[in-house]
Write a protein that holds these residues in place. Sequence first.
Motif, PDB file in Angstrom:
ATOM      1  N   LYS A   2       0.838  -1.208   0.000  1.00  0.00           N
ATOM      2  CA  LYS A   2       0.000   0.000   0.000  1.00  0.00           C
ATOM      3  C   LYS A   2       0.869   1.253   0.000  1.00  0.00           C
ATOM      4  N   PRO A   3       0.396   2.329  -0.608  1.00  0.00           N
ATOM      5  CA  PRO A   3       1.181   3.569  -0.564  1.00  0.00           C
ATOM      6  C   PRO A   3       1.311   4.085   0.874  1.00  0.00           C
ATOM      7  N   PHE A   4       2.405   4.778   1.141  1.00  0.00           N
ATOM      8  CA  PHE A   4       2.604   5.349   2.487  1.00  0.00           C
ATOM      9  C   PHE A   4       3.424   6.628   2.347  1.00  0.00           C
ATOM     10  N   GLY A  32      15.316  -2.489   7.364  1.00  0.00           N
ATOM     11  CA  GLY A  32      14.106  -2.900   6.654  1.00  0.00           C
ATOM     12  C   GLY A  32      13.950  -4.407   6.488  1.00  0.00           C
ATOM     13  N   THR A  33      14.837  -5.189   7.096  1.00  0.00           N
ATOM     14  CA  THR A  33      14.777  -6.640   6.833  1.00  0.00           C
ATOM     15  C   THR A  33      13.644  -7.328   7.591  1.00  0.00           C
ATOM     16  N   ASP A  34      13.120  -6.680   8.615  1.00  0.00           N
ATOM     17  CA  ASP A  34      11.888  -7.170   9.240  1.00  0.00           C
ATOM     18  C   ASP A  34      10.681  -6.419   8.690  1.00  0.00           C
ATOM     19  N   LEU A  35      10.857  -5.118   8.554  1.00  0.00           N
ATOM     20  CA  LEU A  35       9.712  -4.270   8.201  1.00  0.00           C
ATOM     21  C   LEU A  35       9.188  -4.546   6.785  1.00  0.00           C
ATOM     22  N   GLY A  42       1.586  -8.087   3.998  1.00  0.00           N
ATOM     23  CA  GLY A  42       0.347  -7.476   4.470  1.00  0.00           C
ATOM     24  C   GLY A  42       0.131  -7.625   5.969  1.00  0.00           C
ATOM     25  N   GLN A  43       1.174  -7.987   6.717  1.00  0.00           N
ATOM     26  CA  GLN A  43       1.012  -8.112   8.170  1.00  0.00           C
ATOM     27  C   GLN A  43       0.879  -6.736   8.821  1.00  0.00           C
TER      28      GLN A  43
ATOM     29  N   ARG B 268       5.986 -15.452  -3.833  1.00  0.00           N
ATOM     30  CA  ARG B 268       6.513 -16.683  -3.236  1.00  0.00           C
ATOM     31  C   ARG B 268       5.447 -17.347  -2.357  1.00  0.00           C
ATOM     32  N   GLN B 269       4.694 -16.506  -1.664  1.00  0.00           N
ATOM     33  CA  GLN B 269       3.640 -17.050  -0.810  1.00  0.00           C
ATOM     34  C   GLN B 269       2.618 -17.834  -1.643  1.00  0.00           C
ATOM     35  N   GLU B 270       2.224 -17.240  -2.769  1.00  0.00           N
ATOM     36  CA  GLU B 270       1.287 -17.907  -3.678  1.00  0.00           C
ATOM     37  C   GLU B 270       1.879 -19.214  -4.195  1.00  0.00           C
ATOM     38  N   GLU B 271       3.159 -19.164  -4.498  1.00  0.00           N
ATOM     39  CA  GLU B 271       3.835 -20.360  -5.006  1.00  0.00           C
ATOM     40  C   GLU B 271       3.689 -21.502  -3.988  1.00  0.00           C
TER      41      GLU B 271
END
Lengths: 288, 760
Positions: A2-4, A32-35, A42-43, B268-271
Amino acid sequence: MKPFEYYAPETLEAAVEIMARYEEGVYPVAGGTDLIPKMRYGQIQPKVVVNLKRIPGLAEIVPQDDGSLKIGALATLTQVASSPKVRERYLMVAQIAGKMASVPVRNLATVGGNLCNAAPSADLAPPLIALDAEAVIFGPQGERRVPLEAFFTGPGQTVLGRGELLTAVVVPPPDPQARGTYIKHAHREALDIAIVGVAAWVRFEEGGSVCEDAHIVLGAVAPTPIRAREAEAAIRGAPLTEERIAEAGRLAAEAARPIDDVRGSAWYRREMVAVLTRRALFSVTISQ
Amino acid sequence: MTQFSYIGKRIPKPDAWAKATGQVVYGHDLKVPRMLYGKILRSPLPHARILHIDTSRAERLPGVKAVITAKDFPPRRFGFAKDRTPLKGDKVRRVGDEVAAVAAVDEDTAEEALELIHVEYEPLPPVFDPEEALKPDAPLIHEERESNLFRHQEYVHGDPDRGLDEADVVVEDYYELGYMQPTPLETCFCLAAFDPSGRLTVWSTTQIPFLLQRDLAEALGIPGSHIRIIQTAIGGGFGRGLDMYSFEPICVWLAKKAGQPVRLAFTRQEEFIAAECRQPMRIWARSGAMKDGRLWVRDVKILLDNGAYVSWGTVTTLVFMETVGSLYRVPHARVISDSVYTNNPITGAVRGFGNPQSTFVVETQMDRLAEAIGMDPLEFRLRNVNRPFEETPQGIKITSCGLKECLEEAARRIGWERRKKKEASGTKRRGIGIAATMNVGGGARIYRSDGCGAIVKVDDFGQITVMTGATEIGQGSDVIVAQIVAEVLGVQPDKIVIVNNDTALTPWDVGVHASRTTFIAGKSALFAAQEVKRQILETAEELLEVSAADLELRDGYVVVRGSPDRRVPFDKVVRARHFREGGQVIVGHGWYDPPNEMVGADGKGNISAAYGFGAQAIEVEVDIETGKVKPLWVVSAHDVGRAINPMYVEGQIEGGVVMGLGYALLEELQVREGRVRNPTLLDYRLLTALDAPKIESVIVETDDPEGPFGAKGVGEMGTNPTAAAVANAIYDAIGVRITSLPITPEKVLRALKEQRSGEQ
Ligand SMILES: Cc1cc2nc3c(=O)[nH]c(=O)nc-3n(C[C@H](O)[C@H](O)[C@H](O)COP(=O)(O)OP(=O)(O)OC[C@H]3O[C@@H](n4cnc5c(N)ncnc54)[C@H](O)[C@@H]3O)c2cc1C
């Protein structure tokens, strides 16, 4: 995705000011490796993202006058792993930083991101808590410090309030009588999240094998990293014998409150807490 | 021995550099003018009736060019059992079933549009357990069928009941084998575009371009002649591309409705949710032997979970039967299999195609039998191996066969005798295990034709171009075909251009599966090259005034034998043919359909024109406190007839072993109540380079009488025996038998605890 809205402030004050404008939906980003994966899956759906990487000084690793070491929140895992200042003082921290994730991820991922993401399995938390590190927090009311152990309040949750950022962790001066180790138990050798992680830090009586003080910290077996205080008490004030070590393992397993998930069952995790606690304690005893 | 110029040479992959430096254009990189991005709305429920779909809000979203549901197109069924439509209109049968799709100007808009589609479902009782699915009162997944049983199959040779009575020892086990994903690096991809005359071009990661052409025609109601499939550089297959999936016709429909090209690529999730995976099986198996070391009988019952729809993967039971009935000499054998519909993910083809499952069963029971009769497990295997040119009771006509050599070599290299003197240190225990495999190596006739065509032409610059039906999915078939043609025509393989990715240009092929490409595409290219050679010599005879018998082809020239100065280059030969009255081009075609047969209803028949054999010896270290198993060393010996390019054979073996180790120890799609719990590469664990042990590949050459230059297939074999060899090694190390896969630390630890409490 989504845009932010996106900001890249150049001072800490500016960052905090932007962050404090929003009650929710605002996320700082470091490596950014978690974010980013969470956004992709979509979490989370941030309304505002604030990049911290333009703020000077936040990535530095600086010895303090009192002998402690300040590790900037923006220091990358690669930096921590290869820093002689960290290696010489707190080898277990440098070692795990050099084994987490993978080379490309370690080049991006930061200390602050690992702690603020507050995964129960975050690998830096147990060794830093075992070393009695403090979190340095900066916010609209200025700076405050909390023991790292008290920093985590639940999965993905910390004491950080509106507008607050983690700027550094401060690790107390190394104790020449103490030894520490962190054991990460995972399915793979790399690119994996801990099934269980156990850090042990033990201070021995000068010239002897009596354990004067001990910190045992468990990762991935409770909503936050936890100290196994009964286990610590069981070994404090006496030589670290095989029996005492076994007892500490048993008590640590009792302290764990694990869940079943894709990485392992609660049963297995509890078993591993006992095994890894024993192994960690043996290892600090042997290296003594 | 024949001296070869190019066969047997370690020629590196020409695209390796481009791949390593990111210059190869994969499907995901493709862009064409006016291209839109497609996305699929998938069912969140495992079993539900669709009451109503409201797409109006999605249609109004700016940037959305097409929204489709099942109503937009006639419901044509497709797939192995014709049991599904691309978009589901009446009901959904698994989490991930396709209910609507959108095409928009970018991916984010398409995703947003999906969120605006409202679907009203009426949940139906689901069934996830294949045994439950067979009960009379189980919810029916396909209402037009009488039950959830898709197929019941029985194979018998000899008299298994008598065999079980006669056998001196019988062992019996229950196995549970889980889901495994093919997990190619590149996820599913499709780009569909209509040209102004209404003809369709589809760019695809498929492994079956010509069958996809047919399947699409059937699902779309467009004549196949109007469909052109172009394969992009493919980022791995491992069987994933052997069935047409719903997303492919959906992508075409979107392009049709939008009037613009549409690209559809899986996340990847869809895969993980929607690509077909290795079928989970429950297996009840008994094996019997005589005290003197003769394998006597096997009796196996399989319950195979197809998932919500049936794919080609259901044919894996055929492969299963072959391992049971023919990997070793066995006078009595029975395999009864039921394949069942459930509301679980769809299963399909994955490297090995049923063989990793069956080999796990057969080869762990070989060890159990050996122990029961007090014989060394290697010795027991050697007593029962098939020999060259034997026909098994199953009708499998073995020709070249190096199984004995493979077993001996694998055991010798790993130091089999070390099994006897083991030292325990701390909490680590070491063990060595072995397992063998037999795999089709000369095609597999599961389709009416097992053929492949090739065209070789030489142009007026002397350039040789091969058009082959074969599909390159990273295995190196391009170079193999070039080496074969090069050998015949006497030119360097890197001088040959391969065209292999366009149904409008290349001759037909059934697809890249069953380890068949070297054998079949190789042989058809060989035939085409031989025809070209004949044409070149025919004209060169005139030019050089020497009879063809005294001419040879070398480095792009026709040379008079014994007088290397008397020669004429290919380009001159070609021009001589072009520039004259009644001229001709130099072009040869080859077609090879191997002498194999379809397996009958009784499970018998010679499915392949040759069989590959192999054996793996594996050393592991088990941590008895954590249950963790660390593979230390794998020796993998394979009879490949002849290695056209030993480097690629080793590549297939090593890749196969790593995939086999994943199946054995790490890879598991965790499915609970029809939902995938670990749809990420972090929690669906492939081995990393750090997890892979030392792998020693051993090539055994037996010069197959039918294969091109004696070669047989090797593509799948490396994966088949690994799990069994690991399980046998674990048993050797700690004395516990794990009969479910993957062998997680947790399973090992539980088994160790049970063992200890049993001892007390
Ligand atoms: C492939 C892969 C492997 C991984 N392996 C491991 C592993 O082995 N062990 C492990 O523990 N983790 C692992 N991780 C998780 C992750 O890499 C680490 O947690 C990393 O340290 C996060 O740092 P970051 O800078 O990338 O955080 P970001 O993604 O930038 O941020 C993480 C969270 O913290 C917040 N945040 C970041 N900095 C601050 C700050 N200074 N103040 C306040 N809030 C802040 C962000 O808003 C976000 O919510 C892995 C991740 C991936 C993708």
